[in-house]
Design a protein around this motif. Structure first.
Motif, PDB file in Angstrom:
ATOM      1  N   LYS A 238       0.837  -1.214   0.000  1.00 58.16           N
ATOM      2  CA  LYS A 238       0.000   0.000   0.000  1.00 58.16           C
ATOM      3  C   LYS A 238       0.867   1.257   0.000  1.00 58.16           C
ATOM      4  O   LYS A 238       0.498   2.269  -0.578  1.00 58.16           O
ATOM      5  CB  LYS A 238      -0.928  -0.004   1.219  1.00 58.16           C
ATOM      6  N   LEU A 239       2.004   1.171   0.669  1.00 59.95           N
ATOM      7  CA  LEU A 239       2.936   2.297   0.703  1.00 59.95           C
ATOM      8  C   LEU A 239       3.415   2.639  -0.708  1.00 59.95           C
ATOM      9  O   LEU A 239       3.377   3.809  -1.134  1.00 59.95           O
ATOM     10  CB  LEU A 239       4.120   1.954   1.605  1.00 59.95           C
ATOM     11  N   ILE A 240       3.851   1.625  -1.442  1.00 59.33           N
ATOM     12  CA  ILE A 240       4.319   1.842  -2.814  1.00 59.33           C
ATOM     13  C   ILE A 240       3.177   2.366  -3.694  1.00 59.33           C
ATOM     14  O   ILE A 240       3.358   3.284  -4.508  1.00 59.33           O
ATOM     15  CB  ILE A 240       4.893   0.537  -3.400  1.00 59.33           C
ATOM     16  N   TYR A 241       1.989   1.795  -3.502  1.00 60.26           N
ATOM     17  CA  TYR A 241       0.813   2.225  -4.265  1.00 60.26           C
ATOM     18  C   TYR A 241       0.523   3.710  -4.023  1.00 60.26           C
ATOM     19  O   TYR A 241       0.310   4.480  -4.970  1.00 60.26           O
ATOM     20  CB  TYR A 241      -0.392   1.384  -3.855  1.00 60.26           C
ATOM     21  N   CYS A 242       0.517   4.137  -2.757  1.00 62.22           N
ATOM     22  CA  CYS A 242       0.238   5.537  -2.418  1.00 62.22           C
ATOM     23  C   CYS A 242       1.315   6.469  -2.963  1.00 62.22           C
ATOM     24  O   CYS A 242       1.017   7.563  -3.463  1.00 62.22           O
ATOM     25  CB  CYS A 242       0.135   5.702  -0.899  1.00 62.22           C
ATOM     26  N   MET A 243       2.573   6.042  -2.863  1.00 60.85           N
ATOM     27  CA  MET A 243       3.668   6.874  -3.358  1.00 60.85           C
ATOM     28  C   MET A 243       3.484   7.181  -4.843  1.00 60.85           C
ATOM     29  O   MET A 243       3.690   8.319  -5.285  1.00 60.85           O
ATOM     30  CB  MET A 243       5.005   6.177  -3.127  1.00 60.85           C
ATOM     31  N   ARG A 244       3.090   6.169  -5.622  1.00 62.25           N
ATOM     32  CA  ARG A 244       2.955   6.344  -7.061  1.00 62.25           C
ATOM     33  C   ARG A 244       1.648   7.053  -7.422  1.00 62.25           C
ATOM     34  O   ARG A 244       1.654   7.970  -8.244  1.00 62.25           O
ATOM     35  CB  ARG A 244       3.027   4.976  -7.742  1.00 62.25           C
ATOM     36  N   LYS A 245       0.554   6.625  -6.815  1.00 61.92           N
ATOM     37  CA  LYS A 245      -0.761   7.172  -7.165  1.00 61.92           C
ATOM     38  C   LYS A 245      -0.851   8.663  -6.873  1.00 61.92           C
ATOM     39  O   LYS A 245      -1.411   9.439  -7.666  1.00 61.92           O
ATOM     40  CB  LYS A 245      -1.855   6.430  -6.410  1.00 61.92           C
ATOM     41  N   TYR A 246      -0.303   9.075  -5.726  1.00 58.53           N
ATOM     42  CA  TYR A 246      -0.458  10.461  -5.293  1.00 58.53           C
ATOM     43  C   TYR A 246       0.770  11.331  -5.568  1.00 58.53           C
ATOM     44  O   TYR A 246       0.850  12.463  -5.086  1.00 58.53           O
ATOM     45  CB  TYR A 246      -0.799  10.500  -3.801  1.00 58.53           C
ATOM     46  N   ASN A 247       1.737  10.766  -6.320  1.00 54.71           N
ATOM     47  CA  ASN A 247       2.931  11.535  -6.691  1.00 54.71           C
ATOM     48  C   ASN A 247       3.568  12.182  -5.448  1.00 54.71           C
ATOM     49  O   ASN A 247       3.789  13.396  -5.387  1.00 54.71           O
ATOM     50  CB  ASN A 247       2.556  12.611  -7.721  1.00 54.71           C
ATOM     51  N   ILE A 248       3.857  11.347  -4.455  1.00 59.57           N
ATOM     52  CA  ILE A 248       4.355  11.816  -3.164  1.00 59.57           C
ATOM     53  C   ILE A 248       5.755  12.425  -3.298  1.00 59.57           C
ATOM     54  O   ILE A 248       6.649  11.840  -3.907  1.00 59.57           O
ATOM     55  CB  ILE A 248       4.370  10.670  -2.132  1.00 59.57           C
ATOM     56  N   GLU A 249       5.916  13.597  -2.700  1.00 60.04           N
ATOM     57  CA  GLU A 249       7.199  14.310  -2.743  1.00 60.04           C
ATOM     58  C   GLU A 249       7.971  14.230  -1.427  1.00 60.04           C
ATOM     59  O   GLU A 249       9.186  14.445  -1.397  1.00 60.04           O
ATOM     60  CB  GLU A 249       6.949  15.785  -3.080  1.00 60.04           C
ATOM     61  N   ALA A 250       7.252  13.945  -0.328  1.00 60.69           N
ATOM     62  CA  ALA A 250       7.908  13.844   0.986  1.00 60.69           C
ATOM     63  C   ALA A 250       7.108  12.891   1.864  1.00 60.69           C
ATOM     64  O   ALA A 250       5.885  12.781   1.735  1.00 60.69           O
ATOM     65  CB  ALA A 250       8.000  15.218   1.648  1.00 60.69           C
ATOM     66  N   VAL A 251       7.816  12.196   2.755  1.00 59.03           N
ATOM     67  CA  VAL A 251       7.181  11.265   3.691  1.00 59.03           C
ATOM     68  C   VAL A 251       7.418  11.752   5.108  1.00 59.03           C
ATOM     69  O   VAL A 251       8.548  12.084   5.494  1.00 59.03           O
ATOM     70  CB  VAL A 251       7.743   9.832   3.520  1.00 59.03           C
TER      71      VAL A 251
END
Length: 393
Positions: free
Chosen positions: A94-107
């Motif tokens: 789910k972490l990888i999915y969220c990173m890609r789907k939402y174009n995450i720039e920072a965690v």
């Protein structure tokens, strides 16, 4: 900026544990200038219910229970049990999915246990910034457990302490920035892990405006009413409550009007059995402030745990005189400016008796405590740090 907030517990201003509330406030502040997505674990029926009620689309979570945590621990024998309990392939996917789907720039990662996912993020998304919030120094907590234990338990905590020290150091060094809730933990991380990327923010103790809250909820302190607040399923709170009860029996002989309230959810059966005409074990309550406002003093005879104690801060912010030792006061008021410091049972008894009998001193400490918290732990400082931390470069 698109931020992914990851945590081992459900973050919400409405949840029933201090860490969750503090995380909820961080998210609220981050959302003022950023788009924030949340990925967390849900481990209790209360948080599952809360997640369903809130129904926020940008919240994703993985449900775990006691048995799944045990399985995770058994599958990861070389990880500290505290960290292995939150090791999950479902969470990683789910972490990888969220990173890609939402174009995450920072965690924005909460607690050292979430540091175990930093390597995965860095490997797949090398340009994403990662900031790790150390709610406490986990190694220090286990060191104290080790020192206070004997026999097999001491051996177990020694083994866990060594693993935690190694892993926590690795996680903190991998993060781009580490945030702590007090200067003491900041110094500790710099000294034991040789970190340079550490910054302090104030913790959120659940009150936005001390003085407005005081006007809304007038103090209704009752004579010889002593309280303890905490998540009672935690070992450090259970042991502290038992200690306060032992101390209470000695004080009862001198002050027959004494009442002790142990406030907090998930008390063990062993603690419930202590309830009688002057020992009150409340379990979960909707409004802890209702009990705190009736207390003449709050007493926290802690010997275990690490990091800043939100329950101590909240009590002070509400104007309740506090008696605690170095574990309860660390990161807040270690010199005893507004906290009445005690270590031995005899010191606790002496301080409790002194405050119960001195109403004028209680009133004085009530005002001083609120001023102290307002001056030193204002959430505005944290908002400014978070704003600058996530400014676009």
């Amino acid at each position: 900026m698109n931020i992914l907030h990851i945590s081992p517990y459900y973050p919400s201003l409405e949840t029933n544990h201090a860490g969750g509330v503090c995380m909820g406030k961080e998210i609220e502040s981050l959302e003022k200038n950023n788009k924030v997505y949340i990925l967390t674990f849900v481990a209790s029926a209360y948080d599952r219910k809360l997640a369903a009620l809130e129904g926020k689309e940008h919240y994703k979570y993985v449900v775990i229970n006691k048995w799944s945590r045990i399985i995770h621990i058994l599958l990861e024998p070389f990880l500290p049990a505290y960290f292995a309990a939150r090791t999950s392939y479902r969470y990683a996917f789910k972490l990888i999915y969220c990173m890609r789907k939402y174009n995450i720039e920072a965690v924005h990662a909460e607690y050292s246990s979430m540091g175990q996912y930093i390597w995965l993020i860095k490997k797949i998304f090398p340009y994403v910034r990662i900031h790790l919030v150390e709610h406490d120094v986990t190694a220090q907590s286990y060191e104290r457990k080790k020192e206070s234990s004997k026999g097999f338990r001491r051996w177990y905590y020694e083994w866990e302490y060594k693993k935690i020290s190694k892993q926590e150091k690795y996680y903190c060094r991998k993060a781009d920035r580490v945030l702590t809730f007090n200067e003491k933990d900041c110094r500790l991380l710099k000294n034991i892990y040789k970190l340079e990327n550490v910054q302090v923010i104030n913790p959120y103790y659940g009150i936005d405006d001390i003085y407005a809250d005081s006007l809304e909820k007038k103090r209704k302190a009752e004579y010889a009413n002593v309280c303890f607040l905490g998540q009672m399923g935690r070992e450090e709170n259970h042991l502290a409550a038992q200690r306060l009860i032992r101390i209470g029996y000695k004080i009862k002989e001198m002050i027959p009007e004494l009442n002790i309230y142990i406030i907090g959810n998930q008390p063990l059966e062993e603690l419930k059995e202590e309830q009688n005409e002057f020992i009150h074990i409340t379990g979960f309550v909707e409004d802890v402030d209702e009990y705190l406002q009736r207390a003449q003093i709050a007493v926290f005879p802690l010997i275990l745990g690490a990091g800043i104690k939100i329950k101590v801060l909240r009590s002070l912010a509400l104007g309740i005189p506090v008696i605690t030792g170095k574990v309860g006061a660390e990161g807040i008021d270690e010199s005893g400016e507004v906290i009445s410091l005690a270590e031995t049972d005899e010191e606790y008894i002496s301080n409790i008796l002194e405050l119960i009998k001195d109403e004028k001193r209680c009133l004085e400490l009530s005002c001083l405590s609120q001023e102290y918290v307002k001056r030193n732990f204002d959430w505005g400082k944290s908002e400014e740090v978070l704003r600058r931390l996530y400014e676009r470069e």
